[in-house]
Design a protein around this motif. Structure first.
Motif, short mmCIF file in Angstrom:
data_model
loop_
_atom_site.label_atom_id
_atom_site.label_comp_id
_atom_site.label_asym_id
_atom_site.label_seq_id
_atom_site.Cartn_x
_atom_site.Cartn_y
_atom_site.Cartn_z
N ASP A 231 30.30 -0.39 -94.45
CA ASP A 231 31.40 0.12 -95.12
C ASP A 231 31.83 -0.92 -96.11
O ASP A 231 32.42 -0.53 -97.33
CB ASP A 231 32.62 0.55 -93.96
CG ASP A 231 33.90 0.79 -94.73
OD1 ASP A 231 33.70 1.82 -95.39
OD2 ASP A 231 34.58 0.44 -94.54
N ASN A 351 38.22 -4.60 -88.18
CA ASN A 351 37.81 -3.61 -89.02
C ASN A 351 38.78 -3.22 -90.15
O ASN A 351 38.51 -2.90 -91.18
CB ASN A 351 37.73 -2.46 -88.26
CG ASN A 351 36.72 -1.31 -89.12
OD1 ASN A 351 36.03 -1.55 -89.98
ND2 ASN A 351 36.85 -0.07 -88.53
N ILE A 355 38.40 -3.25 -94.50
CA ILE A 355 38.53 -2.08 -95.16
C ILE A 355 39.92 -2.60 -96.09
O ILE A 355 39.62 -2.01 -97.32
CB ILE A 355 39.24 -1.12 -94.06
CG1 ILE A 355 38.11 -0.36 -93.25
CG2 ILE A 355 39.77 0.32 -94.96
CD1 ILE A 355 38.42 0.64 -92.51
N ASN A 359 38.79 -2.49 -100.36
CA ASN A 359 39.18 -1.59 -101.14
C ASN A 359 39.80 -2.40 -102.21
O ASN A 359 39.66 -1.87 -103.35
CB ASN A 359 40.37 -0.90 -100.24
CG ASN A 359 39.85 0.20 -99.60
OD1 ASN A 359 38.67 0.87 -99.86
ND2 ASN A 359 40.54 0.57 -98.49
#
Length: 413
Positions: A231, A351, A355, A359
């Motif tokens: 991710d 996590n 993220i 971003n």
């Protein structure tokens, strides 16, 4: 079938708890989206400064990174429901202060920045605890569907919340803050009545070892490491949505209305796919489905990069949002199921850092590449880079690639 349709009598209460949890989270998401629109418009109306708007992002980013690990530790040591309540009460109090400041015309940029910072601190405290509650509210077999339902509520808030806030702003920012505060109050009531039971946890003193335990756990669990790192790098490379104003104006030759359609397209795609995922169980080949979804994200990015038609660009962005939703649901459920309850707060905190950072850095990377080589080559490079990352990660994490079910059923090598 719906989320409740496969429940046994003994688990129906857990489903009712999830419905209350879902409503609470959706209400707070609506309130936050409305607040975000109003405070940015109000600050710009006061300052007419782009830098002042940028400070809003900084005020929100710093607490999300600096407080994540301590918040994760709290979520593993104390009652998560009470931590969520504390965070939401602080956010509600900040909204009440915004209402008073606006009504009595006491607001200036420093006061607004301060309250934005307070809300960001509260959300940072609340976040790991909120995320870690979900696996205790539903059986493991339907955790992915519950995760999708949560995402549907969030996407609905992203789509509708800013629009509603914009319409209400005509009557004044205090009206927007009042409605947002009402949403938060409803969320507080729902959380306070939530039937969430967790066995007492041993108290561990906060130390570098306990704060960073989430990182150590992720490094030791190959599937969790593969999911989170996939991710991270995919988002870093696939941030073409940051370039939407350039594509709208210079390539698609449309105006603000077209930009609005482009911005909304990923959320629409994610919402539709999320609704389907909330009603259907992922039975097998979840590893390959996840990798295929991230690859689909990369292909959709390439289609968007080469498109010169508004309708095709919107379709590509909707597909991009849909693929991202599938990947996000699988990643989220897999991380929760592979993490023991006493570690979920700290793992979710790490996590969350990844993220938020990916971003922000993804948007910066896309902007930098666009400045150096142009918007289309930057988007193409991002799409190709995402596909390369998928190929490399499938090689590096073969157990994750072969994984059949969200519950870990394949012996690791």
């Amino acid at each position: 079938m719906g989320l409740l349709s496969t429940a046994t009598d003994s688990s129906l209460l857990r489903h009712r708890a999830f419905v209350a949890f879902w409503l609470a989270r959706t209400c707070s998401s609506f309130g936050f989206q409305m607040f975000s629109v109003a405070v940015s418009w109000q600050i710009y109306a006061i300052t007419h400064s782009a830098m002042a708007l940028g400070m809003i992002g900084l005020m929100q980013f710093l607490p999300s990174v600096l407080l994540a690990l301590p918040a994760g530790h709290l979520a593993d040591q104390y009652d998560r429901r009470r931590i969520v309540l504390l965070g939401q009460i602080l956010e509600w109090g900040a909204l009440l202060a915004l209402i008073l400041l606006t009504m009595y015309q006491w607001s200036d940029k420093n006061a607004l920045w301060g309250l934005v910072f307070l809300i960001a601190v509260a959300k940072a405290i609340e976040g790991p605890a909120m995320q870690s509650m979900l696996p205790s509210l539903v059986p493991p077999a339907i955790l992915a569907r519950a995760t999708a339902a949560n995402a549907v509520g969030g996407q609905a808030a992203v789509i509708v919340g800013p629009t509603l806030g914009g319409f209400l702003y005509v009557a004044g920012p205090d009206v927007v803050y009042s409605v947002a505060a009402a949403f938060y109050l409803l969320s507080i009531i729902l959380v306070s009545r939530l039937r969430y039971v967790r066995p007492p946890q041993p108290r561990l003193p906060a130390s570098l070892k306990t704060l960073f335990a989430g990182i150590g756990f992720i490094r030791a669990r190959k599937d969790v490491l593969g999911v989170i790192s996939l991710d991270l790098f995919a988002v870093l490379l696939g941030g073409a949505t940051a370039l939407l104003p350039i594509f709208a104006k210079d390539i698609l030759h449309t105006g603000p209305w077209g930009l609005g359609l482009l911005r909304g397209a990923p959320s629409v795609g994610a919402l539709l796919v999320g609704i389907w995922l909330s009603r259907n169980k992922l039975e097998k080949h979840v590893g390959m489905i996840m990798f295929g979804s991230v690859a689909g994200f990369g292909v959709a990015t390439l289609v968007f990069a080469f498109s010169t038609q508004l309708w095709l660009s919107m379709l590509a962005l909707a597909a991009l949002g849909g693929f991202d939703m599938v990947s996000m649901v699988i990643r989220g459920a897999l991380v929760q199921l592979d993490t023991p309850d006493d570690m979920r707060g700290r793992v979710n905190a790490v996590n969350g850092i990844f993220i938020n950072t990916s971003n922000q850095l993804g948007e910066f990377e896309s902007g930098l590449l666009a400045a150096l080589m142009g918007a289309v080559p930057a988007a193409v490079l991002g799409g190709v880079g995402t596909l390369v990352v998928v190929a490399v990660w499938m090689k590096l994490f073969p157990h994750l690639r072969r994984r059949q079910r969200l519950e870990n059923d394949v012996p690791a090598e």
